[in-house]
Design a protein around this motif. Sequence first.
Motif, PDB file in Angstrom:
ATOM      1  N   GLN A 158     -23.524 -27.869 -14.045  1.00 35.54           N
ATOM      2  CA  GLN A 158     -23.399 -27.976 -12.586  1.00 35.54           C
ATOM      3  C   GLN A 158     -23.750 -29.390 -12.113  1.00 35.54           C
ATOM      4  OE1 GLN A 158     -22.061 -25.018 -11.319  1.00 35.54           O
ATOM      5  NE2 GLN A 158     -22.214 -24.700 -13.534  1.00 35.54           N
ATOM      6  N   PHE A 159     -24.459 -30.148 -12.987  1.00 31.55           N
ATOM      7  CA  PHE A 159     -24.837 -31.528 -12.666  1.00 31.55           C
ATOM      8  C   PHE A 159     -24.230 -32.510 -13.670  1.00 31.55           C
ATOM      9  CE2 PHE A 159     -28.061 -28.681 -10.999  1.00 31.55           C
ATOM     10  CZ  PHE A 159     -28.231 -29.142  -9.699  1.00 31.55           C
ATOM     11  N   LYS A 160     -23.163 -32.025 -14.355  1.00 34.43           N
ATOM     12  CA  LYS A 160     -22.455 -32.837 -15.342  1.00 34.43           C
ATOM     13  C   LYS A 160     -23.386 -33.334 -16.456  1.00 34.43           C
ATOM     14  CE  LYS A 160     -18.697 -34.374 -12.303  1.00 34.43           C
ATOM     15  NZ  LYS A 160     -18.820 -33.213 -11.436  1.00 34.43           N
ATOM     16  N   GLN A 161     -24.295 -32.464 -16.870  1.00 33.08           N
ATOM     17  CA  GLN A 161     -25.201 -32.776 -17.969  1.00 33.08           C
ATOM     18  C   GLN A 161     -25.040 -31.760 -19.094  1.00 33.08           C
ATOM     19  OE1 GLN A 161     -29.315 -33.579 -17.157  1.00 33.08           O
ATOM     20  NE2 GLN A 161     -28.901 -34.673 -15.247  1.00 33.08           N
ATOM     21  N   ASP A 162     -25.101 -32.253 -20.323  1.00 30.57           N
ATOM     22  CA  ASP A 162     -25.046 -31.401 -21.514  1.00 30.57           C
ATOM     23  C   ASP A 162     -26.482 -31.264 -22.028  1.00 30.57           C
ATOM     24  OD1 ASP A 162     -24.747 -30.170 -23.950  1.00 30.57           O
ATOM     25  OD2 ASP A 162     -23.066 -31.414 -24.606  1.00 30.57           O
ATOM     26  N   ILE A 163     -27.182 -30.226 -21.600  1.00 26.93           N
ATOM     27  CA  ILE A 163     -28.594 -30.060 -21.943  1.00 26.93           C
ATOM     28  C   ILE A 163     -28.778 -29.871 -23.439  1.00 26.93           C
ATOM     29  CG2 ILE A 163     -30.606 -28.557 -21.661  1.00 26.93           C
ATOM     30  CD1 ILE A 163     -29.767 -28.101 -18.782  1.00 26.93           C
ATOM     31  N   ALA A 164     -27.862 -29.148 -24.090  1.00 28.50           N
ATOM     32  CA  ALA A 164     -27.989 -28.926 -25.533  1.00 28.50           C
ATOM     33  C   ALA A 164     -27.938 -30.241 -26.293  1.00 28.50           C
ATOM     34  CB  ALA A 164     -26.887 -27.993 -26.016  1.00 28.50           C
ATOM     35  N   ALA A 165     -27.146 -31.188 -25.801  1.00 31.69           N
ATOM     36  CA  ALA A 165     -27.009 -32.479 -26.477  1.00 31.69           C
ATOM     37  C   ALA A 165     -28.078 -33.476 -26.058  1.00 31.69           C
ATOM     38  CB  ALA A 165     -25.616 -33.060 -26.193  1.00 31.69           C
ATOM     39  N   ASP A 166     -28.382 -33.527 -24.778  1.00 30.44           N
ATOM     40  CA  ASP A 166     -29.224 -34.604 -24.248  1.00 30.44           C
ATOM     41  C   ASP A 166     -30.593 -34.148 -23.755  1.00 30.44           C
ATOM     42  OD1 ASP A 166     -27.067 -36.382 -24.659  1.00 30.44           O
ATOM     43  OD2 ASP A 166     -26.162 -35.727 -22.772  1.00 30.44           O
ATOM     44  N   GLY A 167     -30.808 -32.833 -23.685  1.00 35.92           N
ATOM     45  CA  GLY A 167     -32.071 -32.326 -23.180  1.00 35.92           C
ATOM     46  C   GLY A 167     -32.098 -32.266 -21.664  1.00 35.92           C
ATOM     47  N   LEU A 168     -33.197 -31.785 -21.128  1.00 38.15           N
ATOM     48  CA  LEU A 168     -33.369 -31.693 -19.676  1.00 38.15           C
ATOM     49  C   LEU A 168     -33.677 -33.084 -19.125  1.00 38.15           C
ATOM     50  CD1 LEU A 168     -35.461 -28.418 -19.510  1.00 38.15           C
ATOM     51  CD2 LEU A 168     -33.324 -28.779 -18.280  1.00 38.15           C
ATOM     52  N   ILE A 169     -32.763 -33.636 -18.347  1.00 34.51           N
ATOM     53  CA  ILE A 169     -32.936 -34.981 -17.796  1.00 34.51           C
ATOM     54  C   ILE A 169     -33.028 -34.890 -16.279  1.00 34.51           C
ATOM     55  CG2 ILE A 169     -31.967 -37.302 -17.638  1.00 34.51           C
ATOM     56  CD1 ILE A 169     -30.364 -36.666 -20.175  1.00 34.51           C
ATOM     57  N   ASN A 170     -34.220 -35.070 -15.768  1.00 30.91           N
ATOM     58  CA  ASN A 170     -34.436 -35.088 -14.310  1.00 30.91           C
ATOM     59  C   ASN A 170     -33.863 -33.844 -13.632  1.00 30.91           C
ATOM     60  OD1 ASN A 170     -35.638 -37.662 -14.469  1.00 30.91           O
ATOM     61  ND2 ASN A 170     -33.607 -38.623 -14.487  1.00 30.91           N
ATOM     62  N   LEU A 171     -33.963 -32.702 -14.310  1.00 34.79           N
ATOM     63  CA  LEU A 171     -33.466 -31.456 -13.733  1.00 34.79           C
ATOM     64  C   LEU A 171     -34.612 -30.476 -13.539  1.00 34.79           C
ATOM     65  CD1 LEU A 171     -30.099 -30.627 -15.576  1.00 34.79           C
ATOM     66  CD2 LEU A 171     -30.404 -31.475 -13.251  1.00 34.79           C
ATOM     67  N   SER A 172     -34.679 -29.897 -12.364  1.00 36.33           N
ATOM     68  CA  SER A 172     -35.621 -28.812 -12.100  1.00 36.33           C
ATOM     69  C   SER A 172     -34.809 -27.532 -12.049  1.00 36.33           C
ATOM     70  CB  SER A 172     -36.338 -29.045 -10.765  1.00 36.33           C
ATOM     71  OG  SER A 172     -37.197 -27.968 -10.481  1.00 36.33           O
ATOM     72  N   LEU A 173     -35.016 -26.676 -13.052  1.00 40.85           N
ATOM     73  CA  LEU A 173     -34.156 -25.508 -13.224  1.00 40.85           C
ATOM     74  C   LEU A 173     -34.856 -24.260 -12.677  1.00 40.85           C
ATOM     75  CD1 LEU A 173     -32.200 -24.747 -16.515  1.00 40.85           C
ATOM     76  CD2 LEU A 173     -32.805 -23.031 -14.827  1.00 40.85           C
ATOM     77  N   PRO A 174     -34.411 -23.738 -11.534  1.00 42.04           N
ATOM     78  CA  PRO A 174     -35.068 -22.571 -10.936  1.00 42.04           C
ATOM     79  C   PRO A 174     -34.628 -21.253 -11.579  1.00 42.04           C
ATOM     80  CG  PRO A 174     -33.309 -23.352  -9.508  1.00 42.04           C
ATOM     81  CD  PRO A 174     -33.350 -24.284 -10.681  1.00 42.04           C
ATOM     82  N   VAL A 175     -35.603 -20.457 -11.996  1.00 42.48           N
ATOM     83  CA  VAL A 175     -35.355 -19.116 -12.525  1.00 42.48           C
ATOM     84  C   VAL A 175     -36.105 -18.134 -11.631  1.00 42.48           C
ATOM     85  CG1 VAL A 175     -35.537 -17.575 -14.499  1.00 42.48           C
ATOM     86  CG2 VAL A 175     -35.150 -20.019 -14.864  1.00 42.48           C
ATOM     87  N   ILE A 176     -35.391 -17.134 -11.137  1.00 46.66           N
ATOM     88  CA  ILE A 176     -35.935 -16.201 -10.154  1.00 46.66           C
ATOM     89  C   ILE A 176     -35.950 -14.795 -10.739  1.00 46.66           C
ATOM     90  CG2 ILE A 176     -35.647 -15.252  -7.818  1.00 46.66           C
ATOM     91  CD1 ILE A 176     -33.976 -17.768  -7.166  1.00 46.66           C
ATOM     92  N   SER A 177     -37.021 -14.049 -10.474  1.00 40.06           N
ATOM     93  CA  SER A 177     -37.102 -12.655 -10.911  1.00 40.06           C
ATOM     94  C   SER A 177     -38.211 -11.968 -10.121  1.00 40.06           C
ATOM     95  CB  SER A 177     -37.361 -12.568 -12.420  1.00 40.06           C
ATOM     96  OG  SER A 177     -37.186 -11.252 -12.895  1.00 40.06           O
ATOM     97  N   ALA A 178     -38.402 -10.671 -10.382  1.00 35.75           N
ATOM     98  CA  ALA A 178     -39.479  -9.923  -9.718  1.00 35.75           C
ATOM     99  C   ALA A 178     -40.540  -9.506 -10.727  1.00 35.75           C
ATOM    100  CB  ALA A 178     -38.918  -8.699  -8.997  1.00 35.75           C
ATOM    101  N   THR A 179     -40.177  -8.700 -11.707  1.00 38.98           N
ATOM    102  CA  THR A 179     -41.125  -8.241 -12.732  1.00 38.98           C
ATOM    103  C   THR A 179     -40.495  -8.400 -14.114  1.00 38.98           C
ATOM    104  OG1 THR A 179     -40.334  -5.980 -12.329  1.00 38.98           O
ATOM    105  CG2 THR A 179     -42.406  -6.623 -11.289  1.00 38.98           C
ATOM    106  N   PRO A 180     -40.317  -9.622 -14.567  1.00 40.62           N
ATOM    107  CA  PRO A 180     -39.671  -9.843 -15.862  1.00 40.62           C
ATOM    108  C   PRO A 180     -40.539  -9.382 -17.024  1.00 40.62           C
ATOM    109  CG  PRO A 180     -40.585 -11.896 -15.052  1.00 40.62           C
ATOM    110  CD  PRO A 180     -40.749 -10.880 -13.941  1.00 40.62           C
ATOM    111  N   HIS A 181     -39.892  -8.968 -18.093  1.00 42.66           N
ATOM    112  CA  HIS A 181     -40.589  -8.610 -19.322  1.00 42.66           C
ATOM    113  C   HIS A 181     -41.233  -9.866 -19.914  1.00 42.66           C
ATOM    114  CE1 HIS A 181     -40.936  -7.389 -23.627  1.00 42.66           C
ATOM    115  NE2 HIS A 181     -41.206  -6.217 -23.081  1.00 42.66           N
ATOM    116  N   SER A 182     -42.289  -9.680 -20.687  1.00 40.16           N
ATOM    117  CA  SER A 182     -43.001 -10.823 -21.272  1.00 40.16           C
ATOM    118  C   SER A 182     -42.081 -11.679 -22.142  1.00 40.16           C
ATOM    119  CB  SER A 182     -44.190 -10.337 -22.096  1.00 40.16           C
ATOM    120  OG  SER A 182     -43.755  -9.499 -23.154  1.00 40.16           O
ATOM    121  N   SER A 183     -41.054 -11.061 -22.721  1.00 43.00           N
ATOM    122  CA  SER A 183     -40.140 -11.822 -23.571  1.00 43.00           C
ATOM    123  C   SER A 183     -39.322 -12.832 -22.762  1.00 43.00           C
ATOM    124  CB  SER A 183     -39.193 -10.881 -24.331  1.00 43.00           C
ATOM    125  OG  SER A 183     -38.381 -10.149 -23.434  1.00 43.00           O
TER     126      SER A 183
END
Length: 323
Positions: free
Chosen positions: A17-42
Amino acid sequence: MANFSALAVARQWFGTQFKQDIAADGLINLSLPVISATPHSSVLKSLAMLGLGRNNLITIPTLSNQREAINVADLKLFIEDHFKHQPFILVLNAGTANTADFDAIAEIMELKHSHNCWIHIDAAFGAFAACSSHYPHLLNGWEMADSIAIDCHKWLNVPYENACFFIRKKHFSLQFNQFKNSSAPYLENQLENFNFMNMLPENSRRLKALPVLFSLLAYGREGYRYIVDNSIKLAQEFGNYIRKSSYFELLAEVHLNIVCFKVTAACDTAEFLQKLNKTGLVFMTPTTFNHEKGIRAVFVNWRTTIEDIKLVCSLIENIINSK
């Protein structure tokens, strides 16, 4: 690993979505929001391993203190306020670990029409509600998810390490780019010569799926419909006993196949559970629900019958009265 693998592909999607290949270059200046309510520990463990940070999970309130399902109204308000024009990852539950509660999947999937999001469903055992005669509606809309994780070692009664994950076909290239083997000249034309080692974390593994295949062939659709329906019926029976008992109290309503309850008699919950499991006749697990110590009775075994419920009810009363 099923949740990890699915969320790894979700992370790759977020980068695009930001024209970045995370698998190749890693997280570069990206804040990745993950949202949930009661996620499993895994799920939290997966966020830690993916470099997203378990403490960075954005938690939305549940419907009430007795529910583990996400409050959809609060979710929509939060997204409108914070991610109206930004991509995000949303993790839903189809059967929570404590109470087998379900998020309102169909209603939440409508967000995909107006927001740029990846929706992952942790359907560890809740997925098997699809086999039941009366509860498939709990999974309405799950076909619109971007990824789903299912745990076969529960309701399929097969050994551990038999989880699986599903990624929408349109995300094939994301999955391949996330897990492909790079700089391996002996694995040329990896896209043309399809190999699962390029579609998941492990490069080598034994045939873990064999017990699942044999089980499906042996019991089929009708066999698993019986197992699931029977488990739900027995959970309801045991839940009714707990509801009427003066020794115990339900911590949450019985949504599917888990009875979550606490001891109200003059007996320590941990001590009671230890005595119960020590009999060798039944096995339940400890939990904490809404800041209270509780007990989980989970019904998945194909051999469990109504006679076992009668035995357990008699057994736990004897333990309480022996104090």
